[in-house]
Each structure stands twice: as C-alpha cells, then as structure tokens.
Design an enzyme around this catalytic site. Structure first.
Site, short mmCIF file in Angstrom:
data_model
loop_
_atom_site.label_atom_id
_atom_site.label_comp_id
_atom_site.label_asym_id
_atom_site.label_seq_id
_atom_site.Cartn_x
_atom_site.Cartn_y
_atom_site.Cartn_z
N LYS A 285 6.02 -5.39 35.03
CA LYS A 285 6.32 -5.35 33.60
C LYS A 285 7.82 -5.20 33.37
O LYS A 285 8.39 -5.81 32.45
CB LYS A 285 5.55 -4.21 32.93
CG LYS A 285 4.05 -4.43 32.86
CD LYS A 285 3.69 -5.69 32.07
CE LYS A 285 2.20 -5.86 31.90
NZ LYS A 285 1.85 -7.11 31.19
N TYR B 150 2.44 -2.52 39.21
CA TYR B 150 2.23 -2.89 37.80
C TYR B 150 3.45 -2.59 36.93
O TYR B 150 3.95 -3.49 36.24
CB TYR B 150 0.98 -2.21 37.27
CG TYR B 150 0.63 -2.65 35.86
CD1 TYR B 150 0.11 -3.91 35.61
CD2 TYR B 150 0.81 -1.79 34.78
CE1 TYR B 150 -0.22 -4.32 34.33
CE2 TYR B 150 0.48 -2.19 33.49
CZ TYR B 150 -0.02 -3.45 33.27
OH TYR B 150 -0.34 -3.86 32.00
#
Length: 235
Positions: free
Chosen positions: A154, A150
């Site tokens: 990003k 994750y």
C-alpha cells in the site's frame, strides 16, 4: 467561519450547501464494497453528471442510471487497460477503490499485481488523460518501508500515485472496514477487538473531500487517517 451560534457539529455538509457541480468521474474497483457505495452516492448526487466504471464485466450491484456507464475490460485488467483508453477522456476526477487480499488473489505476487501494478496503471492513465484530481483508497499503516507485505504494498502504491503529480491527490487510509455482507473474514475477527469504519462513510468522505477541494481550488497531496474519515464522512 461559521455563523454566530452555530457549532461545527451543526454545520451542514458541503454537498448540501455547495452550488451543484457538473463533474465527470472515472472509477476502478466499483464492484467492491467501497466502490459500490461510492458509485451509488455519486449517482444520487446533484454534483455529478457522468460516472464511468472500469470493470471486468457489467455488475448488477451497480445502479442502472443514465449517469452511469460500465466499461468492460476483457481479460487481464493490467494487460488490457490500454484497450479502453478512450474511456479516460473528459473527466474531472478519478477514484480508485481497487484492492484484494492474498487469499483472494492466490499469491502475494498476484496480490501485488492488483494492489500496486494495476492501481498504478489506472492512476497513470488518468494523469495522461488530463484528469486533475485523484482519490485512492489505501490502508491504515501503509508504509513502503514496512517489513510486512500488505502495508508495504500500500505504501509503494501511494508513492506511485503521489509521484504522478496530480493537481490534487487524496490518499484515504481507513482501518478495518465494515462491508456488510461483503465483510472479509479477517475483518469480522478484527471487528470483535477494534472499531470498524463503514464503507459508506469512506465513500461519503471521498465525495465531500472532492467537493471541498474544488470549492477551495486546493492544489496538494493529502493523506487522510481513519479518524479523519470517520469524522468527516459521518451523516
């Protein structure tokens, strides 16, 4: 410089002191908790005359208002975003509040398609349309070199956006988000151990930063931490 006897805490927020602007904005992710707050706040603001939301359908969670136009992308967002390229013309600022989870997307690959590829496509189309200011919601600990999926996604998304070379890029990295009824399970669990940031605070900070950048003719790329968002977005 503040007037004598006026503390930073007593200073009026920029949206109250700045002469009304005539801004046009385009948004993706307007159906999510942060995006809903952002659009509602822009509709109520005297600084925005036009708001376009790009979505997969018309959302009844968004206000019915003459300022707001909801543009629908039929089918897959990434594949078909080019079909609404006309909607990108004539804006001053682009806002991206798009993001999902692995469980909601169905797989890590599907999540990446939204969080990196679709965000990157939207940002690219904004830049190609001549939009000079761009703000995107990322996440605390975003890092393209992370071992974890994750924050790595990003971080990779941030790099794509920064490399486009907008006149101004604002990357907003909130921590755990308090989304009200839309709060995700992991955020509810995390909320027992960590402080959370209200989505309305994130939205308010993005608007204030937009106005500040325009007022000061700022040309840069900035990353805002969770503490900066909480401090700068409070009422």
């Amino acid at each position: 410089i503040l007037p004598f006897g006026v503390s930073m805490e007593e200073q009026q927020p920029i949206e109250q002191t700045m002469e009304p602007q005539d801004l046009s904005a385009i948004v993706i992710g307007g159906s999510g908790a942060t995006g809903i707050q952002l659009i509602h706040q822009m509709v109520e603001s005297p600084h925005y005359r036009r708001i376009v939301n790009i979505g997969r359908r018309v959302y009844d969670t968004l206000p019915e208002h003459e300022k707001l136009e909801q543009v629908v992308v039929a089918g897959d967002m990434l594949d078909n975003l080019d079909n609404v390229s006309d909607a990108f013309e004539g804006h001053d600022v682009g806002y991206c509040c798009l993001g999902t989870t692995r469980s909601d997307a169905g797989s890590l690959k599907a999540q990446r398609r939204i969080d990196v590829d679709t965000v990157g496509k939207f940002a690219t189309m904004c830049h190609e349309a001549g939009i000079q200011h761009f703000h995107v919601v990322s996440s605390v600990n975003a890092d393209k070199n992370s071992w974890f999926a994750y924050p790595k996604m990003k971080g990779q998304m941030e790099e794509i956006v920064e490399n486009l070379g907008f006149l101004y890029t604002g990357i907003h990295r909130p921590g755990l988000l308090s989304r009200g009824d839309k709060t995700r399970t992991v955020e509810k669990i995390g909320g027992f151990f960590l402080s959370s940031t209200k989505v309305e605070t994130v939205a308010r900070f993005m608007i204030r930063k937009t106005l500040e950048v325009i007022q000061n003719n700022t040309e840069s790329s900035d990353i805002f931490s969770n503490s900066q968002i909480n401090k700068g977005g409070k009422l």
